[in-house]
Design a protein around this motif. Sequence first.
Motif, PDB file in Angstrom:
ATOM      1  N   ARG A   1       7.110  -8.296   3.886  1.00 49.84           N
ATOM      2  CA  ARG A   1       7.162  -6.904   4.334  1.00 49.84           C
ATOM      3  C   ARG A   1       8.608  -6.380   4.334  1.00 49.84           C
ATOM      4  NH1 ARG A   1       2.022  -6.369   5.723  1.00 49.84           N
ATOM      5  NH2 ARG A   1       0.915  -8.106   6.669  1.00 49.84           N
TER       6      ARG A   1
ATOM      7  N   THR B   1       1.096 -16.662   3.041  1.00 50.71           N
ATOM      8  CA  THR B   1       0.262 -15.513   3.416  1.00 50.71           C
ATOM      9  C   THR B   1      -1.178 -15.960   3.566  1.00 50.71           C
ATOM     10  OG1 THR B   1      -0.338 -13.235   2.806  1.00 50.71           O
ATOM     11  CG2 THR B   1      -0.187 -14.842   1.022  1.00 50.71           C
ATOM     12  N   THR B   2      -2.024 -15.026   3.954  1.00 51.17           N
ATOM     13  CA  THR B   2      -3.440 -15.335   4.161  1.00 51.17           C
ATOM     14  C   THR B   2      -4.275 -14.805   3.008  1.00 51.17           C
ATOM     15  OG1 THR B   2      -3.853 -13.287   5.374  1.00 51.17           O
ATOM     16  CG2 THR B   2      -3.130 -15.211   6.652  1.00 51.17           C
TER      17      THR B   2
ATOM     18  N   GLU C   1      -6.954 -13.026   3.315  1.00 56.98           N
ATOM     19  CA  GLU C   1      -7.311 -11.640   3.615  1.00 56.98           C
ATOM     20  C   GLU C   1      -6.223 -10.676   3.157  1.00 56.98           C
ATOM     21  OE1 GLU C   1      -9.520 -14.359   6.219  1.00 56.98           O
ATOM     22  OE2 GLU C   1      -7.394 -14.110   5.774  1.00 56.98           O
ATOM     23  N   ASN C   2      -4.955 -11.071   3.363  1.00 53.16           N
ATOM     24  CA  ASN C   2      -3.842 -10.211   2.954  1.00 53.16           C
ATOM     25  C   ASN C   2      -3.759 -10.108   1.435  1.00 53.16           C
ATOM     26  OD1 ASN C   2      -1.542  -8.592   3.474  1.00 53.16           O
ATOM     27  ND2 ASN C   2      -0.200 -10.317   3.050  1.00 53.16           N
TER      28      ASN C   2
ATOM     29  N   ARG D   1      -6.401  -7.692   0.306  1.00 53.21           N
ATOM     30  CA  ARG D   1      -5.978  -6.315   0.612  1.00 53.21           C
ATOM     31  C   ARG D   1      -4.956  -5.829  -0.416  1.00 53.21           C
ATOM     32  NH1 ARG D   1      -1.928  -3.480   3.182  1.00 53.21           N
ATOM     33  NH2 ARG D   1      -0.705  -5.358   3.494  1.00 53.21           N
TER      34      ARG D   1
ATOM     35  N   PRO E   1       1.460  -1.982   6.861  1.00 50.44           N
ATOM     36  CA  PRO E   1       0.004  -1.757   6.963  1.00 50.44           C
ATOM     37  C   PRO E   1      -0.391  -0.692   7.967  1.00 50.44           C
ATOM     38  CG  PRO E   1       0.654  -3.861   7.941  1.00 50.44           C
ATOM     39  CD  PRO E   1       1.849  -3.337   7.219  1.00 50.44           C
TER      40      PRO E   1
ATOM     41  N   ASP F   1      -9.385  -2.385   5.300  1.00 49.33           N
ATOM     42  CA  ASP F   1      -8.563  -3.563   5.049  1.00 49.33           C
ATOM     43  C   ASP F   1      -7.240  -3.475   5.804  1.00 49.33           C
ATOM     44  OD1 ASP F   1     -10.393  -4.772   3.419  1.00 49.33           O
ATOM     45  OD2 ASP F   1      -9.623  -3.872   1.579  1.00 49.33           O
TER      46      ASP F   1
ATOM     47  N   ASP G   1      -5.901  -5.943   8.727  1.00 51.14           N
ATOM     48  CA  ASP G   1      -4.613  -6.614   8.577  1.00 51.14           C
ATOM     49  C   ASP G   1      -3.748  -6.418   9.814  1.00 51.14           C
ATOM     50  OD1 ASP G   1      -2.860  -8.158   6.818  1.00 51.14           O
ATOM     51  OD2 ASP G   1      -1.577  -6.388   6.836  1.00 51.14           O
TER      52      ASP G   1
ATOM     53  N   ARG H   1      -4.975  -8.686  12.426  1.00 48.69           N
ATOM     54  CA  ARG H   1      -4.549 -10.057  12.137  1.00 48.69           C
ATOM     55  C   ARG H   1      -3.095 -10.279  12.558  1.00 48.69           C
ATOM     56  NH1 ARG H   1      -1.542 -12.130   8.492  1.00 48.69           N
ATOM     57  NH2 ARG H   1      -1.418 -10.177   7.339  1.00 48.69           N
TER      58      ARG H   1
END
Length: 543
Positions: free
Chosen positions: A246, A309-310, A312-313, A316, A348, A355, A359, A362
């Motif tokens: 980020r 990272t995950t 899910e990320n 997204r 985010p 999504d 995030d 999360r």
Amino acid sequence: TFNEIVGQDHIVQTLKNAIKNDRIAHAYLFCGIRGTGKTSTAKIFAKALNCEKGPTINPCNECSVCKGIDSGRIIDVAEIDGASNRGIEEIRDLRERIKFTPTEGKYKIYIIDEVHMLTNEAFNALLKTLEEPPKHAIFIFATTEPHKLPATILSRCQRFDFRRLTAKDMIEQMLKILKAGGFEAEERALEIIARNAQGAMRDAISVLDQCISYSNGPVTVDVVTDILGTVNDEVLFGFAKTVIERNPEKGMEIIGDIVSKGKDVHQFIKDLIIHFRNLMIAKTSDNVGGAIELPDEIIEDLKRQSKNTTLENIIRILNTLTQAEKETRWSTFPRIVMEMTLVKLTQPQLDDSLDGILDRIRILEEKLEKGEIKYQEKKVIEDKGRELRTQRQTEPNIQAQEETTVEKAEGKKKAQSEEADKMIKAKQNEKMKSETREAEKGKDDGETQDTIEKKTSIKQEETENELITLNDIKNLWKKTIQVIKKEKLPLYYNILEAEAEPTEITSNGVISFEIKGYEGHKIYIEMNLIILNQYYFKGFFPS
């Protein structure tokens, strides 16, 4: 010959068997993406059928018929462009010519390329010939869009689907071409060409030819990236790192560098989509090498980066990049679209999609697990609530107007609480005396003990509810919004402030809300109230 066809073994074997067993159909349909060998296979098949030594699975390429087909001078094998000869008159002319027997070969073969471009009238005119073809006539249709052909045509053809070529097959073929021409190339450069060709061998050969002309020596990675307008793997890994960490500032620098070097932003986004797809595979699959056709060292780098990272990320990010790819395709300002996408990926809280909300939740959970979120906010709100109750007991007509800092609220808390306790005790003593008098009066009137206790309980509840009014609840809600803004909590405070209005406080201390405004915001408001209740101000808000 058939041996030179790359990556279409299932089709080659079927055609060879048809020739061996003398089971030649009168109409064939070759379909698949561009550059996979449809027209080339049709010509080789025509040579195999009309060769002077045939029909044979290995045309000699030496007889007059084979050479004539290669040069295009044999009238028995006609290649027709369906896009420019799409009308009914052309098909009628074809029907007249097909009646005549072949002059040099054994079959009259008509190869119609891009056959889906024919008009409906032309298809109807061709249908009669396909239903009752002459024994010496064979049609070979080639198309990239078989779904556009009428069902009546499809049902009368043997269909062959040409597959996309794998990167391995394309690299092997390019190495043969380079060896035959006496050229050299880096293996990684060929991998980039194969990846960008997306399964089309003709595209890969075209790019390779450009690279050979551009380069004075071996074909290197830099030469290929210059020709294609792509970026190297280091840039992709670097940009992915800025998104995962980020860091929009570093990402902006990378975008600026890409644009200054004349790279295509749209191509860059497509490369990023492939990169994050590879990260997703590395995150979920044990057999990464089977799903990603890249060198082992690149695969190891992908595995290492995927651990930061995950899943899910990553999904997204892929969804956001896919949308950006659509927008940059026709945009006049692709750089701005890319920069907006970068900001959305790295922040985010600006992404109002589902999504993006997930995030943020999360991230919030991760901070809670690491102990990075302090519970000071809850304490401040509870102190403000006590302060409002004290003011209500002592000065019923005065509204709480002070907008103090957290430090001031802590300093005044003790003195106000002591004063409030005295007033509460005085009110409670007075209330108890009144209740005692009423109880004695009830006894004199003959009321039972249960009736007296029930009345007393109801009055106690009314007394407690009188301590806080709807106005107090609204003031408490305003201060809650101020804390959310000040502490920069990952919540939709603008929507909460504008569209969530407190209506009452229940007997167990939970505040009820009326959600007004845009119906689509309802799910966000309810989700934010759940987060507030669960992580910050437990028990205040409905869950």
